[in-house]
Design a protein around this motif. Structure first.
Motif, PDB file in Angstrom:
ATOM      1  N   UNK A  59       0.843  -1.204   0.000  1.00 33.71           N
ATOM      2  CA  UNK A  59       0.000   0.000   0.000  1.00 33.71           C
ATOM      3  C   UNK A  59       0.873   1.247   0.000  1.00 33.71           C
ATOM      4  N   UNK A  60       1.900   1.265   0.832  1.00 35.12           N
ATOM      5  CA  UNK A  60       2.763   2.439   0.927  1.00 35.12           C
ATOM      6  C   UNK A  60       3.480   2.720  -0.387  1.00 35.12           C
ATOM      7  N   UNK A  61       3.965   1.686  -1.050  1.00 33.16           N
ATOM      8  CA  UNK A  61       4.686   1.877  -2.309  1.00 33.16           C
ATOM      9  C   UNK A  61       3.787   2.495  -3.382  1.00 33.16           C
ATOM     10  N   UNK A  62       2.599   1.957  -3.528  1.00 36.65           N
ATOM     11  CA  UNK A  62       1.694   2.501  -4.550  1.00 36.65           C
ATOM     12  C   UNK A  62       1.112   3.854  -4.143  1.00 36.65           C
ATOM     13  N   UNK A  63       1.105   4.153  -2.853  1.00 33.07           N
ATOM     14  CA  UNK A  63       0.621   5.449  -2.370  1.00 33.07           C
ATOM     15  C   UNK A  63       1.649   6.548  -2.646  1.00 33.07           C
ATOM     16  N   UNK A  64       2.922   6.211  -2.490  1.00 32.34           N
ATOM     17  CA  UNK A  64       3.990   7.205  -2.594  1.00 32.34           C
ATOM     18  C   UNK A  64       4.530   7.331  -4.011  1.00 32.34           C
ATOM     19  N   UNK A  65       4.727   6.192  -4.653  1.00 36.74           N
ATOM     20  CA  UNK A  65       5.368   6.210  -5.968  1.00 36.74           C
ATOM     21  C   UNK A  65       4.332   6.361  -7.085  1.00 36.74           C
ATOM     22  N   UNK A  66       4.797   6.880  -8.201  1.00 37.45           N
ATOM     23  CA  UNK A  66       3.941   7.135  -9.357  1.00 37.45           C
ATOM     24  C   UNK A  66       3.983   5.921 -10.292  1.00 37.45           C
ATOM     25  N   UNK A  67       3.446   4.811  -9.811  1.00 37.82           N
ATOM     26  CA  UNK A  67       3.422   3.606 -10.644  1.00 37.82           C
ATOM     27  C   UNK A  67       2.311   3.732 -11.687  1.00 37.82           C
ATOM     28  N   UNK A  68       2.488   3.212 -12.895  1.00 40.09           N
ATOM     29  CA  UNK A  68       3.594   2.387 -13.352  1.00 40.09           C
ATOM     30  C   UNK A  68       4.769   3.161 -13.951  1.00 40.09           C
ATOM     31  N   UNK A 269       8.519   7.472   5.317  1.00 40.17           N
ATOM     32  CA  UNK A 269       9.898   7.096   4.981  1.00 40.17           C
ATOM     33  C   UNK A 269      10.091   7.032   3.470  1.00 40.17           C
ATOM     34  N   UNK A 270       9.169   6.373   2.783  1.00 36.65           N
ATOM     35  CA  UNK A 270       9.297   6.246   1.333  1.00 36.65           C
ATOM     36  C   UNK A 270       9.195   7.611   0.649  1.00 36.65           C
ATOM     37  N   UNK A 271       8.346   8.486   1.173  1.00 38.34           N
ATOM     38  CA  UNK A 271       8.228   9.818   0.583  1.00 38.34           C
ATOM     39  C   UNK A 271       9.547  10.571   0.686  1.00 38.34           C
ATOM     40  N   UNK A 272      10.258  10.423   1.819  1.00 40.07           N
ATOM     41  CA  UNK A 272      11.562  11.063   1.967  1.00 40.07           C
ATOM     42  C   UNK A 272      12.600  10.415   1.051  1.00 40.07           C
ATOM     43  N   UNK A 273      12.605   9.095   1.019  1.00 35.70           N
ATOM     44  CA  UNK A 273      13.603   8.389   0.214  1.00 35.70           C
ATOM     45  C   UNK A 273      13.425   8.659  -1.279  1.00 35.70           C
ATOM     46  N   UNK A 274      12.204   8.915  -1.681  1.00 37.46           N
ATOM     47  CA  UNK A 274      11.972   9.173  -3.099  1.00 37.46           C
ATOM     48  C   UNK A 274      12.733  10.409  -3.564  1.00 37.46           C
ATOM     49  N   UNK A 275      13.048  11.287  -2.636  1.00 34.54           N
ATOM     50  CA  UNK A 275      13.724  12.535  -2.978  1.00 34.54           C
ATOM     51  C   UNK A 275      15.226  12.499  -2.703  1.00 34.54           C
ATOM     52  N   UNK A 276      15.710  11.360  -2.246  1.00 37.86           N
ATOM     53  CA  UNK A 276      17.150  11.219  -2.017  1.00 37.86           C
ATOM     54  C   UNK A 276      17.748  10.498  -3.216  1.00 37.86           C
ATOM     55  N   UNK A 277      18.673  11.094  -3.928  1.00 36.97           N
ATOM     56  CA  UNK A 277      19.188  10.497  -5.157  1.00 36.97           C
ATOM     57  C   UNK A 277      20.171   9.364  -4.886  1.00 36.97           C
ATOM     58  N   UNK A 278      20.449   8.599  -5.934  1.00 35.17           N
ATOM     59  CA  UNK A 278      21.472   7.575  -5.888  1.00 35.17           C
ATOM     60  C   UNK A 278      20.985   6.237  -5.370  1.00 35.17           C
ATOM     61  N   UNK A 279      21.873   5.252  -5.305  1.00 35.39           N
ATOM     62  CA  UNK A 279      21.518   3.903  -4.836  1.00 35.39           C
ATOM     63  C   UNK A 279      21.373   3.865  -3.322  1.00 35.39           C
ATOM     64  N   UNK A 280      20.305   3.245  -2.845  1.00 35.73           N
ATOM     65  CA  UNK A 280      20.039   3.213  -1.409  1.00 35.73           C
ATOM     66  C   UNK A 280      19.266   1.958  -1.058  1.00 35.73           C
ATOM     67  N   UNK A 281      19.336   1.577   0.204  1.00 32.07           N
ATOM     68  CA  UNK A 281      18.659   0.358   0.671  1.00 32.07           C
ATOM     69  C   UNK A 281      17.870   0.673   1.925  1.00 32.07           C
ATOM     70  N   UNK A 282      16.612   0.299   1.906  1.00 32.96           N
ATOM     71  CA  UNK A 282      15.739   0.441   3.069  1.00 32.96           C
ATOM     72  C   UNK A 282      15.485  -0.942   3.651  1.00 32.96           C
ATOM     73  N   UNK A 283      15.824  -1.102   4.912  1.00 27.34           N
ATOM     74  CA  UNK A 283      15.683  -2.372   5.628  1.00 27.34           C
ATOM     75  C   UNK A 283      14.350  -2.367   6.380  1.00 27.34           C
ATOM     76  N   UNK A 284      13.441  -3.216   5.956  1.00 23.86           N
ATOM     77  CA  UNK A 284      12.082  -3.247   6.507  1.00 23.86           C
ATOM     78  C   UNK A 284      11.858  -4.583   7.213  1.00 23.86           C
ATOM     79  N   UNK A 285      11.388  -4.536   8.439  1.00 25.43           N
ATOM     80  CA  UNK A 285      11.112  -5.741   9.222  1.00 25.43           C
ATOM     81  C   UNK A 285       9.638  -6.095   9.130  1.00 25.43           C
ATOM     82  N   UNK A 286       9.341  -7.324   8.668  1.00 24.21           N
ATOM     83  CA  UNK A 286       7.958  -7.762   8.542  1.00 24.21           C
ATOM     84  C   UNK A 286       7.799  -9.157   9.128  1.00 24.21           C
TER      85      UNK A 286
END
Length: 643
Positions: A59-68, A269-286
């Protein structure tokens, strides 16, 4: 039975609809999405626990990112049910994995939101990085690429290769590490221990929280430049050594770990990361199976449980009046223990499929002689080869479609060196609802072209036991493939005394008139059923169970080709380059001109469905074989490949 989604969920036919919902209502969307998955899978079947674990993340990914336009790549795809429901396939979701319905995995031809077709693990980072590099080349500065990969899939060499490249590619890619300590079975290896350490280290996490607060105060968006990011990173270096984090040592900015079930934290978090350039990794615990208590408690069992009562948790099993044949995988699992008790040189290796392959039985009883090496097929094969150089008899148990990933190792590390590794290929042939990414269609052709390779297939459980027994004998000095299908065999009384099988020798099951059926492996049972059916037409085919596609039983072939003008070959594998092709090659070499028809998996991508439906579609079930015999009895001499 039609299942209605919840009030909010039914209004969402695309991510644009999702974006219209206030952020404080997203928890309700998550609850309804999770419940809808539970409702549909309990009635219609499918993978289960994985998708429940990533509901909030989806839900968060599709809410924040402009898919497709922003490209979202799911690894493996077991967890993509929520993604499918949110991207225009809600009304079709009840057809998931059914014949003619939508695929159980992301599929490019199915939806523009499925940016990359998947089914096997560890491809997401490479694909997303490729998309990011292409976007950069085309000048699409605001186009984002995201890979979602589980900690189980991260163990594969391909994932590490992609991480290594991503750190220096200078492309805008986000890698989301979905950390739940599970693939299908519990994860193994040093990476699992490392992620546990990084997750539970209070000092490290406090440092990360401090860094995150710094990031939160930055002027994000167009004012956040690459220069500013570099300055921040330089400051971080002064606070702690980059070598303290494996991902940062690869030049990937690391963020997390964060709670993967906190929808507000995820979207922010995803909204902030979308604006940070370059390669990055988000570690999510589920938690795999989140929201269904039984699935959370036994995640392996609930990976794909079949149909079940969602209230009581009872998994529905077919009930039979008589004892039923076991699954081939279970015959393998019990037989290898019998053999290992007699032969101290026997070891078992599997790449992350101890339950699916049933090597789990040996791992429980002989933990020092049976190993799960993680999702690392290449490593599994060369590890087996290394052990074989020391006189060990290693049964390397890999699904047929996964074996494709270790072709080079089979050639370079096993066949060229003539090392007697035993490849037990589970799920050989059509596999059913998992579809084209998992069909074991190609192992006969790709093994048949390798020198020094023996290729065999049992017609029943007793034959599987005998081939395994033969493979571990010192007299078997070359690598041997034993391929067998998914599902049940035909013998309920299968624990027969071991017998040695002569390599390259088949068996004649019955004489006939005018036409002969040459079968390879389990489809010999379809041929036997077809022969019984043909009695009503007064047609009596001969039947040969060839057992080996390489080397062929030349004596039996000469007999069949000299005696019968018409020949049908039957196999649960590709008609191009497979067992039937081997028979045609033999005929050409010896000047035979018989009328031949090859039945098997056609030269096209076969979609998903039940095994019965797919065997019927491909024309090599009992009815298809009988029809082919009837047609041939009316035709002139010639060659026909059915596919």
């Amino acid at each position: 039975m039609h299942i209605e989604p919840g009030a909010l969920l039914r209004t969402i036919q695309s991510p644009d609809d999702l974006k219209k919902i206030p952020q404080d209502k997203l928890y309700q969307v998550c609850d309804e999405l999770r419940q809808y998955i539970i409702d549909v899978v309990s009635v219609h079947g499918g993978h289960f626990a994985a998708s429940l674990g990533v509901v909030e993340l989806t839900v968060a990914l599709h809410y924040v990112y402009n898919t497709p336009y922003d490209q979202l790549v799911w690894d493996v795809g077991h967890q993509a049910y929520g993604h499918k429901i949110l991207t225009g396939r809600q009304q079709f979701f009840e057809t998931n994995r059914k014949y003619g319905g939508i695929s159980g995995f992301p599929k490019r031809s199915e939806s523009e939101y499925d940016t990359f077709g998947v089914g096997h693990s560890s491809t997401s980072i490479s694909a997303a990085l490729g998309m990011a590099m292409a976007a950069k080349y085309k000048g699409e500065k605001d186009r984002k690429s995201v890979a979602v990969i589980g900690d189980g899939a991260m163990t594969a060499g391909m994932a590490f290769e992609a991480l290594n490249h991503a750190g220096v590619a200078d492309s805008d890619v986000l890698i989301i590490l979905n950390d739940n300590c599970m693939s299908i079975d519990p994860n193994v290896g040093a990476l699992k221990e490392y992620l546990t350490d990084i997750t539970t280290s209070h000092a490290y996490n406090k440092f990360r929280d401090d860094v995150w607060k710094l990031l939160g105060k930055l002027p994000v968006g167009k004012n956040f430049t690459r220069e500013m990011a570099s300055k921040l990173e330089a400051g971080i270096k002064g606070m702690v050594s980059r070598s303290s984090n494996m991902f940062e040592s690869l030049n990937l900015r690391y963020f997390g770990p964060i709670d993967g079930h906190n929808i507000t934290k995820l979207t922010d978090t995803l909204a902030d990361l979308r604006n940070i350039p370059g390669p990055k990794l988000l570690h999510v615990l589920t938690v795999k199976g989140k929201g269904y208590a039984l699935a959370e408690k036994d995640q392996t069992k609930w990976h794909a449980p079949g149909l079940f009562d969602k209230i009581t948790g009872e998994i529905y099993k077919k009930k039979y009046d008589l004892p039923q044949p076991p699954k081939y995988q279970d015959v393998f699992g019990h037989t290898i223990i019998e053999l290992a008790e007699q032969n101290s040189k026997i070891f078992g290796i599997t790449p992350a499929m101890p339950s699916g392959s049933s090597l789990k039985f040996m791992m429980e009883k002989m933990p020092d002689r049976a190993f799960d090496v993680g999702i690392c097929e290449q490593h599994a094969v060369t590890l087996s080869a290394g052990m074989a150089t020391q006189g060990m008899k290693v049964f390397c148990n890999i699904y047929s479609s996964f074996m494709q990933r270790a072709f080079d190792q089979a050639v370079h590390d096993v066949a060229i060196q003539k090392l007697p590794v035993v490849f037990c290929l589970d799920r050989a042939g059509l596999v059913g609802e998992d579809g084209p990414t998992h069909h074991g269609a190609y192992d006969i052709p790709y093994f048949r072209c390798i020198p020094n390779m023996i290729i065999s297939a049992p017609m029943n459980e007793a034959e599987l036991r005998n081939l395994m027994y033969t493979a571990q004998l010192d007299s078997t000095e070359l690598p041997i493939v034993i391929r067998y299908p998914r599902g049940e065999g035909v013998l309920s009384d299968w624990r027969k005394p071991f017998e040695t099988v002569t390599i390259g020798k088949g068996r004649k099951l019955r004489d006939g008139k005018d036409i002969a059926i040459l079968s390879f492996g389990h489809p010999g049972n379809f041929a036997a059923a077809a022969i019984r059916d043909l009695r009503t037409d007064n047609i009596t085919p001969a039947h040969y169970d060839m057992r080996f596609a390489k080397p062929l039983d030349e004596e039996l072939l000469h007999e069949a080709l000299a005696k019968y003008d018409k020949i049908i070959t039957v196999e649960d594998g590709s008609v191009v380059g497979g067992f039937g092709s081997a028979v045609l090659e033999f005929m050409q070499q010896h000047g035979y001109k018989n009328d031949v028809r090859i039945l098997g998996i056609p030269d096209r991508i076969v979609e998903h469905g039940t095994l019965k439906e797919l065997h019927r579609e491909c024309g090599y079930d009992a009815q298809g074989i009988a029809d082919a015999v009837r047609e041939m009895m009316k035709e002139r001499v010639g060659m026909t490949i059915v596919g």
